[in-house]
Scaffold this active site. Structure first.
Site, PDB file in Angstrom:
ATOM      1  N   LYS A 219       0.862  -1.182   0.000  1.00  0.00           N
ATOM      2  CA  LYS A 219       0.000   0.000   0.000  1.00  0.00           C
ATOM      3  C   LYS A 219       0.890   1.221   0.000  1.00  0.00           C
ATOM      4  O   LYS A 219       2.041   1.166   0.445  1.00  0.00           O
ATOM      5  CB  LYS A 219      -0.889   0.020   1.254  1.00  0.00           C
ATOM      6  CG  LYS A 219      -2.147   0.841   1.093  1.00  0.00           C
ATOM      7  CD  LYS A 219      -3.242   0.051   0.402  1.00  0.00           C
ATOM      8  CE  LYS A 219      -4.521   0.812   0.271  1.00  0.00           C
ATOM      9  NZ  LYS A 219      -5.617  -0.060  -0.194  1.00  0.00           N
TER      10      LYS A 219
HETATM   11  P1  NAD Z   1     -13.162   7.542  -2.366  1.00  0.00           P
HETATM   12  O1  NAD Z   1     -12.134   8.550  -2.037  1.00  0.00           O
HETATM   13  O2  NAD Z   1     -13.615   7.410  -3.770  1.00  0.00           O
HETATM   14  O3  NAD Z   1     -14.474   7.804  -1.467  1.00  0.00           O
HETATM   15  C1  NAD Z   1     -14.423   7.918  -0.090  1.00  0.00           C
HETATM   16  C2  NAD Z   1     -15.787   8.417   0.403  1.00  0.00           C
HETATM   17  O4  NAD Z   1     -15.804   8.378   1.818  1.00  0.00           O
HETATM   18  C3  NAD Z   1     -16.090   9.848  -0.009  1.00  0.00           C
HETATM   19  O5  NAD Z   1     -17.463   9.957  -0.350  1.00  0.00           O
HETATM   20  C4  NAD Z   1     -15.803  10.631   1.273  1.00  0.00           C
HETATM   21  O6  NAD Z   1     -16.536  11.852   1.346  1.00  0.00           O
HETATM   22  C5  NAD Z   1     -16.277   9.627   2.290  1.00  0.00           C
HETATM   23  N1  NAD Z   1     -15.751   9.848   3.633  1.00  0.00           N
HETATM   24  C6  NAD Z   1     -14.483  10.107   4.002  1.00  0.00           C
HETATM   25  N2  NAD Z   1     -14.408  10.250   5.340  1.00  0.00           N
HETATM   26  C7  NAD Z   1     -15.658  10.053   5.805  1.00  0.00           C
HETATM   27  C8  NAD Z   1     -16.223  10.065   7.090  1.00  0.00           C
HETATM   28  N3  NAD Z   1     -15.478  10.330   8.161  1.00  0.00           N
HETATM   29  N4  NAD Z   1     -17.547   9.812   7.210  1.00  0.00           N
HETATM   30  C9  NAD Z   1     -18.308   9.566   6.113  1.00  0.00           C
HETATM   31  N5  NAD Z   1     -17.815   9.516   4.878  1.00  0.00           N
HETATM   32  C10 NAD Z   1     -16.513   9.768   4.725  1.00  0.00           C
HETATM   33  O7  NAD Z   1     -12.620   6.148  -1.804  1.00  0.00           O
HETATM   34  P2  NAD Z   1     -13.028   4.676  -2.249  1.00  0.00           P
HETATM   35  O8  NAD Z   1     -12.084   4.239  -3.309  1.00  0.00           O
HETATM   36  O9  NAD Z   1     -14.490   4.606  -2.490  1.00  0.00           O
HETATM   37  O10 NAD Z   1     -12.634   3.850  -0.951  1.00  0.00           O
HETATM   38  C11 NAD Z   1     -13.518   3.768   0.165  1.00  0.00           C
HETATM   39  C12 NAD Z   1     -13.075   2.636   1.072  1.00  0.00           C
HETATM   40  O11 NAD Z   1     -13.093   1.409   0.336  1.00  0.00           O
HETATM   41  C13 NAD Z   1     -11.660   2.759   1.631  1.00  0.00           C
HETATM   42  O12 NAD Z   1     -11.622   2.195   2.913  1.00  0.00           O
HETATM   43  C14 NAD Z   1     -10.840   1.916   0.686  1.00  0.00           C
HETATM   44  O13 NAD Z   1      -9.641   1.443   1.267  1.00  0.00           O
HETATM   45  C15 NAD Z   1     -11.826   0.791   0.418  1.00  0.00           C
HETATM   46  N6  NAD Z   1     -11.560   0.058  -0.818  1.00  0.00           N
HETATM   47  C16 NAD Z   1     -11.533   0.718  -2.022  1.00  0.00           C
HETATM   48  C17 NAD Z   1     -11.299  -0.022  -3.167  1.00  0.00           C
HETATM   49  C18 NAD Z   1     -11.315   0.620  -4.536  1.00  0.00           C
HETATM   50  O14 NAD Z   1     -11.248  -0.131  -5.521  1.00  0.00           O
HETATM   51  N7  NAD Z   1     -11.437   1.936  -4.667  1.00  0.00           N
HETATM   52  C19 NAD Z   1     -11.076  -1.406  -3.091  1.00  0.00           C
HETATM   53  C20 NAD Z   1     -11.126  -2.035  -1.852  1.00  0.00           C
HETATM   54  C21 NAD Z   1     -11.372  -1.274  -0.724  1.00  0.00           C
END
Ligand code: NAD
Length: 430
Positions: free
Chosen positions: A122
């Protein structure tokens, strides 16, 4: 739909209470339970918990107003026994060393649970990218990529999007790496289609989650049709989960982002909400919904709760107030060890991150394969293979959980750890 049983007031064991603030210690707490179940010897447990390589770099950027800002970035390669390191890049103020270590180790166990030939890594920069201009973001991404490029490589370590990073950032990373090493699309996944990205990569994490829910619902005795779903986080994973689950007949009753959220007990029109969100960059003011304060969503009355934002949001206190009988971990480590104990005591079903959000890295694997072969798959092929990989993983996790009398989370850890151990042994690593 079953209801979550009431919370008990029993205190947490003190060793668990101590883990709440450190995400790496928390992941290793789950690791220890999985390793115990897998019969891993203590020396090997230490080896497998220790990250292989940690790189810390300065990331200087000349801002548009002439100021010089210097941020700190990391790339951590946790374990490469099963293949090249693979993991996302996060731009977030909380992306410190322990957070990135936690996320890198989760990638090791996740790639092993879904049985794709990668290790875990990561990266990230400890920064709030929201106020930055496009030019500043591009400079920062390129400089970070240059500084970690010595340990990236198509067969060494492959990056991908995570929080606050997306296909455009991957395109800048690919170009910055390519300036030093020549055309290398396989250095990142989650790229734009025009640069060698894969069909289906953007919705892949949410699509994988939907496949797991479809397989798990009949086996664990809950319904998807008409189920009231609340989703925390409305970025890549959360917004795609809303779209896909809405299409599958779930009622999306609440969504939130970092600014706050909205609630409609009758279920929202998600295509209209997406239009509103894209136009206004906020969900506030969407017709027919009540506003929610940040954090309020997690304890709403609903059937399925999907944390899809940051880690550590469901601690013991929040877990005691959750009303949903099913929690689906779209985010990485959204439940703290204390929260996990409380949810288990209450009989809440937790579908764990190692399995549920693995769709992203599975389709990243397909993208990497396509880049190496210089051949593009159809969307239908991507989704068919994704469903096969993630449903097989679900069956193994479910079976192991039943046979070994473990929670789904620890069953997933046990499977991942056993596979990494076997690869380590076969290599004759130590
Ligand atoms: P992103 O940046 O696209 O979206 C994150 C969202 O979370 C945004 O809407 C933001 O406003 C919101 N957010 C942030 N802090 C917050 C809080 N305190 N309360 C409420 N909402 C909050 O990120 P993403 O890619 O959608 O990733 C989200 C989660 O999923 C992360 O934990 C990431 O590690 C996990 N994840 C993502 C992927 C991927 O393919 N993008 C894959 C596996 C896991």
């Amino acid at each position: 739909m079953p209801k979550a049983p009431p919370a008990t007031a029993a205190p947490l064991p003190p060793e668990i209470a101590e883990l709440e603030a450190n995400p790496f210690a928390a992941v290793n707490h789950y690791f220890d339970q999985g390793a115990q179940a897998a019969g891993i010897e203590p020396d090997y447990r230490t080896l497998m918990k220790t990250p292989y390589r940690e790189m810390r770099v300065e990331v200087p950027v000349r801002m548009d107003d002439g100021r010089l800002e210097v941020w700190i970035g990391y790339r951590i390669q946790h374990n490469g026994a099963r293949g090249p390191y693979k993991g996302g890049v996060r731009f977030h103020p909380s992306a410190d060393l322990d957070e990135i270590r936690a996320l890198a180790s989760i990638m090791t166990w996740k790639t092993a649970v879904v049985d794709i030939p990668f290790g875990g890594s990561k990266g990230g920069i400890q920064v709030d990218p929201k106020p930055m201009s496009e030019n500043e973001l591009k400079q920062m991404t390129r400089r970070y990529t240059q500084h970690i490029s010595a340990i990236l490589g198509v067969y060494l370590d492959i990056a991908a999007p995570d929080m606050n990073t997306n296909a455009q950032i991957m395109a800048w990373m690919m170009d910055a790496y390519g300036q030093m090493h020549g055309y290398t699309p396989g250095i990142v996944t989650g790229k734009p289609l025009e640069l060698g990205g894969s069909p289906g990569r953007e919705p892949a994490t949410a699509q994988g989650l939907a496949y797991v829910l479809q397989a798990a619902a009949p086996e664990l005795d809950f319904k998807l049709e008409g189920a009231r779903v609340a989703i925390q986080g409305f970025g890549n994973v959360g917004s795609w989960a809303a779209r896909i689950l809405h299409r599958m007949g779930c009622k999306i009753v609440a969504v939130s982002d970092v600014q706050g959220g909205i609630h409609d007990g009758d279920g929202m029109d998600i295509p209209m909400l997406l239009k509103h969100y894209n136009q206004n960059r906020t969900m506030a003011g969407f017709p027919g919904c009540d506003p929610l304060e940040p954090g309020e969503l997690l304890t709403l009355d609903c059937d399925i709760l999907i944390p899809a934002a940051i880690g550590g949001v469901i601690d013991a206190e929040v877990a005691g107030r959750i009303k949903a009988p099913v929690v689906v971990e779209a985010a990485n480590h959204p439940v703290t060890p204390g929260g996990d104990v409380v949810l288990e005591r209450r009989g809440v079903i937790v579908l764990p991150d190692l399995l549920v959000n693995a769709g992203g890295v599975i389709v990243s694997y397909f993208e990497w394969v396509q880049n190496i072969q210089e051949f593009r798959w159809t969307l239908a092929r991507v989704n068919e293979e994704l469903e096969r990989f993630i449903t097989d993983a679900w069956r193994q996790v479910r079976l192991t959980s039943e046979q070994e009398r473990l929670t789904l989370r620890i069953a997933a850890y046990m499977i991942g750890i056993s596979r990494v151990m076997e690869a380590t042994r076969l290599r004759g690593y130590v």
